[in-house]
Design a protein around this motif. Structure first.
Motif, mmCIF file in Angstrom:
data_model
loop_
_atom_site.group_PDB
_atom_site.id
_atom_site.type_symbol
_atom_site.label_atom_id
_atom_site.label_comp_id
_atom_site.label_asym_id
_atom_site.label_seq_id
_atom_site.Cartn_x
_atom_site.Cartn_y
_atom_site.Cartn_z
ATOM 1 N N GLY A 61 43.063 38.874 32.762
ATOM 2 C CA GLY A 61 42.253 38.221 31.735
ATOM 3 C C GLY A 61 41.306 39.215 31.110
ATOM 4 N N ASP A 64 40.189 33.239 29.389
ATOM 5 C CA ASP A 64 40.990 32.674 30.479
ATOM 6 C C ASP A 64 41.494 33.777 31.398
ATOM 7 O OD1 ASP A 64 40.661 30.116 29.484
ATOM 8 O OD2 ASP A 64 42.477 30.238 28.234
ATOM 9 N N ILE A 65 41.626 33.409 32.669
ATOM 10 C CA ILE A 65 42.137 34.310 33.708
ATOM 11 C C ILE A 65 43.295 33.617 34.409
ATOM 12 C CG2 ILE A 65 41.619 35.495 35.870
ATOM 13 C CD1 ILE A 65 38.710 35.665 34.978
#
Length: 549
Positions: free
Chosen positions: A482, A500-501
Motif C-alpha cells: 500500500g 488502502d493496504i
C-alpha cells in the motif's frame, strides 16, 4: 757633554724544543704533577688508581654491555657473560631462525609431496596408455575378460591404494614414462632446514634458561621456555609464569587460551580472553572467536554468563560480535535468556545489534521479533502492537520495531506536543533552502493477512517537485502492499489523507516495513523548502485476506 747611551742587545732566542710546544705543555705538566703526587702521597695515589680501575671495570661490565646489547650482543656477553638484554637479543635472533627454518622445512615437504603426486599421476597415465595399446593389439578379447580388467578384485584395489600411499611418501622408480620426474633418490631423508630444527630449539631453550636465571622477572624468558619445551605440562607452567609476570605476553596468553579450550576449561578461556581484549584490542577478531565458540555449548555459556553478569567492559563488544557471527544460530537466544534469568538481561543497546544481524542473516524479521518479545518485561509485552508507537507518544529509537529516524541533510525532524487533548505527538519535518537528503522514517511491522486502511492528517506548506509518501511493503524489500499519494501538507488546517493496504496470505509477507520518505527520483527533485506535519495516524482492519491471496 752627554754620555753615550749603550743599548743592551738581546741574545737571539733559541728555537723552542718539542717539549716547549704550547699544546703539549699541559699534558706533560699533568704527568709531572701525577708523578710528584705519587712520590709525596703514595697511599692516596694508590687508592685513587684503584678507584679509577674499579670504575672502569664497573662501566665495562654494566653500562657498556647495556649499550652494546641490542646491536652487538656477542661483544656485550664477552664483557658480561649473562647480561639479560644481550641474551634476549640473541634469543630473538634464534627465534627468527627457528621460524625461518620451520617455514623452509614445510615448503620443502610440500614441494616433495607435490612432486611425488605429479610423478604418481604420470605413472598412472603411462599405465593407462599401455593398457590402451594392449587393448588395441587384442581386439578379440571376450567381454568377460574385459569385465575382469575393468573391475579388479578388492584385493587389487587395496594393493593399488597402498602403492599410491607409498608413492606419496617416497619417490617412484624411474621408467620410460617418468623420464622427466625429479630424481629424489639421492636427496637426504631430512632437508637441511629440518635437520637444524632440533639444534636451534635446544639453543633457544638454553638461552631462555640463562635469561630466566639472570632476570627472574623477565616474562619473555618463560614464554621462550614454553615455546621450546617438548613436555606439555612444563610448557604450560612456563606460559603461566610468563603471563603472571606480564599480562601483555600475547603469545603466552593465546597459547594458554587455546589449551584451556582444548581441555574444556571454559572459565580459563573467558579469563584469558578478557586479558587479551584489554591488552591487545587489535586481535579482538581472533579472541572473540573463542568466546563465540563457547556460546555454542551449554558449559561454555555457563562460563560466559558467570563473567557477563559482572558487567565487564568487554560485554557490549562480545554481544555485538556474537550477534554478527552467530546470527543464524539459536545460541545467542539461549545466552541472553540465561543472562535474563541471572538478573542481568541485555539492555536495548546490547540487544539491537543481535536483532539486526539476525534479520539480515535470515532475510526475515520473525526470529528477531521473537527474541525481542522474550527479553521484554511482562508488563511491556502487553503494550506491544502490530505497529508500535503509531502516535509517536514514545521517543523513537534504533530498535527495528519502533520508529527509526534517519540522519537527514538540510532537513530537521522533531516531535511536538498536540494542541488538543488527544494523546500522542505531532511528527514535524522542516526543510532548509536547497538540496535535501531526508532518508526514511520507518519501522518493521507485523500486520496479519487482510485489507487495511491507513489514515492520518497532514498540515504545513512544503515546496518541492515531489512530495512525501507513506508506504508499506513486505519485508525486506517488496512487493508494495500500500502507498499514499504525494503529500505536500495543507496550509493553516489539518487535512485528512488515507490509502488502502492489502497483506497477501501467501507466507511471503508476514512482516512489513512502514516508511515515510521524500519521493525524489533525481537530483533536481531533491530541492525542497517549508515544512510538513503528520498526526492521528491509524491502521484500521477492513477485512481478512482469503487464503493464497
Amino acid at each position: 757633554m752627554s754620555r753615550p747611551t749603550h743599548r743592551r742587545q738581546r741574545s737571539p732566542r733559541p728555537h723552542a724544543s718539542w717539549l716547549q710546544i704550547s699544546w703539549l705543555r699541559p699534558r706533560f705538566t699533568g704527568l709531572r704533577n701525577a708523578r710528584l703526587a705519587m712520590t709525596v702521597h703514595p697511599v692516596r695515589s694508590a687508592a685513587l688508581a684503584a678507584g679509577l680501575v674499579a670504575l672502569a671495570v664497573l662501566i665495562a661490565t654494566t653500562s657498556l654491555p647495556m649499550a652494546l646489547a641490542e646491536r652487538h650482543p656477542q661483544l656485550a656477553l664477552w664483557l658480561y657473560p649473562d647480561h639479560p638484554q644481550a641474551l634476549l637479543t640473541l634469543a630473538r635472533e634464534e627465534r627468527a631462525r627457528l621460524a625461518a627454518a620451520t617455514t623452509r622445512a614445510q615448503q620443502e615437504a610440500s614441494a616433495r609431496e607435490a612432486a611425488a603426486q605429479e610423478a604418481a599421476a604420470r605413472q598412472a597415465a603411462a599405465q593407462a596408455e599401455q593398457q590402451g595399446k594392449i587393448a588395441q593389439e587384442n581386439p578379440d578379447r571376450d567381454s568377460e575378460a574385459a569385465a575382469v580388467d575393468e573391475a579388479p578384485p578388492a584385493e587389487d584395489a587395496l594393493a593399488q591404494a597402498e602403492r599410491e600411499h607409498a608413492a606419496s611418501l617416497a619417490a617412484p622408480a624411474r621408467d620410460d614414462a617418468a623420464e622427466d620426474a625429479p630424481d629424489e633418490a639421492a636427496a637426504p631423508a631430512l632437508p637441511p632446514a629440518a635437520a637444524e630444527l632440533p639444534a636451534i630449539r635446544a639453543g633457544l631453550r638454553d638461552l631462555a634458561a640463562r635469561i630466566a636465571a639472570a632476570a627472574p622477572l623477565e616474562p619473555s624468558a618463560y614464554r621462550l621456555l614454553g615455546d621450546t619445551t617438548d613436555d606439555l605440562n612444563a610448557s604450560r607452567q612456563a606460559m603461566l609464569d610468563a603471563v603472571a609476570r606480564s599480562r601483555r605476553e600475547t603469545v603466552a596468553a593465546f597459547w594458554l587460551m587455546h589449551q584451556d579450550y582444548e581441555r574444556k576449561d571454559y572459565q580459563g578461556v573467558v579469563a584469558l580472553a578478557a586479558v587479551l581484549i584489554q591488552t591487545r584490542p587489535a586481535l579482538n577478531e581472533y579472541t572473540l572467536s573463542y568466546l563465540n565458540s563457547l556460546a555454542l555449548e551449554p558449559e561454555g555459556r555457563a562460563a560466559l554468563v558467570a563473567a557477563l553478569v559482572r558487567n565487564p567492559g568487554w560485554r557490549p563488544l562480545f554481544l555485538r560480535s556474537m550477534g554478527a557471527k552467530l546470527a543464524a544460530s539459536d545460541a545467542p537466544l539461549a545466552l541472553i535468556q540465561a543472562l535474563k534469568e541471572a538478573g542481568s538481561p541485555p539492555n536495548e543497546a546490547e540487544l539491537i545489534p543481535l536483532l539486526r544481524a539476525r534479520m539480515a542473516a535470515e532475510k526475515r524479521a520473525e526470529g528477531a521479533y521473537n527474541i525481542w518479545l522474550q527479553m521484554l518485561p511482562a508488563e511491556e509485552v502487553l503494550k506491544v502492537r502490530p505497529v508500535n508507537n503509531l502516535d509517536f507518544a514514545r521517543d523513537p529509537s534504533t530498535l527495528p520495531f519502533n520508529w527509526n529516524l534517519p540522519r537527514p541533510m538540510n532537513a530537521f525532524i522533531d516531535l511536538q506536543a498536540r494542541n488538543d487533548t488527544v494523546d500522542g505527538r505531532v511528527l514535524r519535518i522542516r526543510f532548509g533552502v536547497g538540496r535535501i537528503r531526508l532518508g526514511a522514517i520507518e519501522q518493521v511491522t507485523f500486520l496479519r493477512p487482510g485489507r487495511y486502511q491507513f489514515s492520518g492528517e497532514q498540515k504545513g506548506v512544503m515546496s518541492s517537485k515531489r512530495g512525501m509518501v507513506w508506504q508499506l511493503l513486505c519485508y525486506p524489500g517488496g512487493p508494495v502492499a500500500g502507498q499514499s499519494t504525494l503529500l505536500m501538507g495543507a496550509p493553516r488546517v489539518w487535512r485528512p489523507f488515507s490509502f488502502d493496504i492489502t497483506i497477501p496470505n501467501n507466507g511471503r509477507c508476514d512482516a512489513q516495513r512502514l516508511r515515510l520518505f521524500h519521493d525524489s527520483r533525481s537530483t533536481s527533485e531533491q530541492f525542497a523548502s517549508g515544512e510538513i506535519q503528520f498526526q492521528s495516524l491509524q491502521i484500521t482492519p477492513v477485512e481478512p485476506a482469503t487464503s493464497g491471496g
